[in-house]
Design an enzyme around this catalytic site. Sequence first.
Site, mmCIF file in Angstrom:
data_model
loop_
_atom_site.group_PDB
_atom_site.id
_atom_site.type_symbol
_atom_site.label_atom_id
_atom_site.label_comp_id
_atom_site.label_asym_id
_atom_site.label_seq_id
_atom_site.Cartn_x
_atom_site.Cartn_y
_atom_site.Cartn_z
ATOM 1 N N LYS A 11 42.897 31.288 39.591
ATOM 2 C CA LYS A 11 41.480 31.090 40.265
ATOM 3 C C LYS A 11 41.105 29.855 39.238
ATOM 4 O O LYS A 11 41.513 29.816 38.081
ATOM 5 C CB LYS A 11 40.768 32.209 40.397
ATOM 6 C CG LYS A 11 41.171 33.216 41.315
ATOM 7 C CD LYS A 11 40.307 34.302 41.478
ATOM 8 C CE LYS A 11 40.673 35.400 42.609
ATOM 9 N NZ LYS A 11 39.527 36.316 42.807
ATOM 10 N N TYR A 51 38.666 33.623 52.780
ATOM 11 C CA TYR A 51 38.182 34.903 52.418
ATOM 12 C C TYR A 51 37.331 35.384 53.724
ATOM 13 O O TYR A 51 36.364 36.207 53.344
ATOM 14 C CB TYR A 51 37.199 34.753 51.072
ATOM 15 C CG TYR A 51 38.210 34.674 49.894
ATOM 16 C CD1 TYR A 51 38.920 36.031 49.622
ATOM 17 C CD2 TYR A 51 38.271 33.850 48.961
ATOM 18 C CE1 TYR A 51 39.128 36.029 48.354
ATOM 19 C CE2 TYR A 51 38.983 33.956 47.857
ATOM 20 C CZ TYR A 51 39.498 35.059 47.404
ATOM 21 O OH TYR A 51 40.266 35.000 46.107
ATOM 22 N N PHE A 59 28.905 39.364 47.971
ATOM 23 C CA PHE A 59 29.394 38.376 47.033
ATOM 24 C C PHE A 59 30.236 37.282 47.606
ATOM 25 O O PHE A 59 30.545 36.382 47.104
ATOM 26 C CB PHE A 59 30.521 39.156 45.923
ATOM 27 C CG PHE A 59 31.635 39.763 46.735
ATOM 28 C CD1 PHE A 59 32.574 39.227 47.078
ATOM 29 C CD2 PHE A 59 31.465 41.238 46.793
ATOM 30 C CE1 PHE A 59 33.729 39.898 47.782
ATOM 31 C CE2 PHE A 59 32.610 42.075 47.245
ATOM 32 C CZ PHE A 59 33.521 41.211 48.045
ATOM 33 N N ARG A 87 50.403 42.965 42.357
ATOM 34 C CA ARG A 87 48.944 43.866 42.000
ATOM 35 C C ARG A 87 48.950 44.533 40.830
ATOM 36 O O ARG A 87 48.020 44.776 39.956
ATOM 37 C CB ARG A 87 48.456 44.733 43.267
ATOM 38 C CG ARG A 87 48.448 43.774 44.431
ATOM 39 C CD ARG A 87 48.121 44.610 45.666
ATOM 40 N NE ARG A 87 46.953 45.240 45.854
ATOM 41 C CZ ARG A 87 45.853 44.582 45.824
ATOM 42 N NH1 ARG A 87 45.625 43.400 46.236
ATOM 43 N NH2 ARG A 87 44.625 45.133 45.959
ATOM 44 N N THR A 93 40.886 44.786 40.221
ATOM 45 C CA THR A 93 39.734 43.615 40.481
ATOM 46 C C THR A 93 38.696 43.426 39.511
ATOM 47 O O THR A 93 38.720 42.261 38.950
ATOM 48 C CB THR A 93 39.041 43.998 42.016
ATOM 49 O OG1 THR A 93 40.188 44.035 42.742
ATOM 50 C CG2 THR A 93 38.356 42.595 42.238
ATOM 51 N N ARG A 104 44.451 40.670 34.372
ATOM 52 C CA ARG A 104 42.785 40.603 34.472
ATOM 53 C C ARG A 104 42.338 41.328 33.025
ATOM 54 O O ARG A 104 41.230 41.030 32.652
ATOM 55 C CB ARG A 104 42.290 41.300 35.669
ATOM 56 C CG ARG A 104 42.502 40.523 36.910
ATOM 57 C CD ARG A 104 42.348 41.466 38.180
ATOM 58 N NE ARG A 104 42.373 40.500 39.279
ATOM 59 C CZ ARG A 104 42.629 40.870 40.459
ATOM 60 N NH1 ARG A 104 43.043 42.023 40.794
ATOM 61 N NH2 ARG A 104 42.390 40.100 41.653
ATOM 62 N N ASN A 114 37.904 36.548 38.254
ATOM 63 C CA ASN A 114 38.862 37.454 37.766
ATOM 64 C C ASN A 114 40.190 36.800 37.653
ATOM 65 O O ASN A 114 41.295 37.619 37.796
ATOM 66 C CB ASN A 114 38.798 38.758 38.481
ATOM 67 C CG ASN A 114 39.079 38.564 39.853
ATOM 68 O OD1 ASN A 114 39.384 37.175 40.358
ATOM 69 N ND2 ASN A 114 39.353 39.705 40.891
ATOM 70 N N HIS A 117 44.251 36.037 42.292
ATOM 71 C CA HIS A 117 44.109 36.602 43.526
ATOM 72 C C HIS A 117 45.771 37.118 44.123
ATOM 73 O O HIS A 117 46.535 36.254 43.722
ATOM 74 C CB HIS A 117 43.553 35.960 44.581
ATOM 75 C CG HIS A 117 44.019 36.370 46.024
ATOM 76 N ND1 HIS A 117 43.230 37.365 46.668
ATOM 77 C CD2 HIS A 117 44.779 36.208 47.072
ATOM 78 C CE1 HIS A 117 43.589 37.773 47.817
ATOM 79 N NE2 HIS A 117 44.417 37.120 48.130
ATOM 80 N N GLU A 128 48.213 34.929 54.254
ATOM 81 C CA GLU A 128 47.877 34.191 53.550
ATOM 82 C C GLU A 128 49.074 33.211 52.995
ATOM 83 O O GLU A 128 48.681 32.002 52.820
ATOM 84 C CB GLU A 128 47.825 35.131 52.169
ATOM 85 C CG GLU A 128 46.426 35.925 52.559
ATOM 86 C CD GLU A 128 45.843 36.802 51.198
ATOM 87 O OE1 GLU A 128 44.936 37.326 51.453
ATOM 88 O OE2 GLU A 128 46.644 36.972 50.280
HETATM 89 P P1 CMP Z 1 40.361 38.888 44.939
HETATM 90 O O1 CMP Z 1 41.501 39.603 44.745
HETATM 91 O O2 CMP Z 1 40.486 37.538 45.143
HETATM 92 O O3 CMP Z 1 39.730 39.447 46.421
HETATM 93 C C1 CMP Z 1 38.326 39.252 46.846
HETATM 94 C C2 CMP Z 1 37.529 38.702 45.603
HETATM 95 O O4 CMP Z 1 36.032 38.924 45.769
HETATM 96 C C3 CMP Z 1 38.076 39.591 44.164
HETATM 97 O O5 CMP Z 1 39.041 39.224 44.064
HETATM 98 C C4 CMP Z 1 36.902 39.309 43.360
HETATM 99 O O6 CMP Z 1 37.100 38.052 42.710
HETATM 100 C C5 CMP Z 1 35.611 39.216 44.448
HETATM 101 N N1 CMP Z 1 34.808 40.287 44.312
HETATM 102 C C6 CMP Z 1 35.179 41.533 44.319
HETATM 103 N N2 CMP Z 1 33.852 42.287 44.285
HETATM 104 C C7 CMP Z 1 33.038 41.634 43.708
HETATM 105 C C8 CMP Z 1 31.739 41.732 43.298
HETATM 106 N N3 CMP Z 1 31.179 42.853 43.280
HETATM 107 N N4 CMP Z 1 31.183 40.530 42.771
HETATM 108 C C9 CMP Z 1 31.619 39.397 42.859
HETATM 109 N N5 CMP Z 1 32.827 39.221 43.519
HETATM 110 C C10 CMP Z 1 33.506 40.056 43.881
#
Ligand code: CMP
Length: 140
Positions: A11, A51, A59, A87, A93, A104, A114, A117, A128
Amino acid sequence: MATERTLSIIKPDATRRNLTGKINAKFEDAGLRIVAQKRIHLTEAQARTFYKVHADRPFYEELCTFMASEPVVVQVLEGDNAIAKNREVMGATNPADADAGTIRAEFAESVGENSVHGSDAPETARDEISYFFSGLELVG
Ligand code: CMP
């Protein structure tokens, strides 16, 4: 064990800090092969489509703006149980919950920014991967 493929995205928070190599070393050390890879700058529309499953989450806007803010590296990882393995290597996450040694835990700045993905299931992985890559680009 089944050989699988999964989509991985490095990212904007990580490409900005020049962490692509360090992150990919973690995948390769875990036995995952990078069988396709490209650096792209998503438009907001492309991020929103990718997404869309999160469209109702609070979010969503922040997430799509962030993902379109700077380049990302999209890639396909292949290996035994690649979806779960990826994962595991990424960690939880929210970096505050991620196990020591995971991407992470080491690199993520926040739950939103983070660093990586990864697809969460076989069907999602197929969808995807095909969002970013044609069959001809999956070179093994
Ligand atoms: P990802 O695995 O890319 O899938 C969805 C993304 O949403 C996740 O990683 C986070 O980066 C983002 N995400 C999930 N929860 C939150 C949150 N509470 N606030 C902001 N971003 C979020």
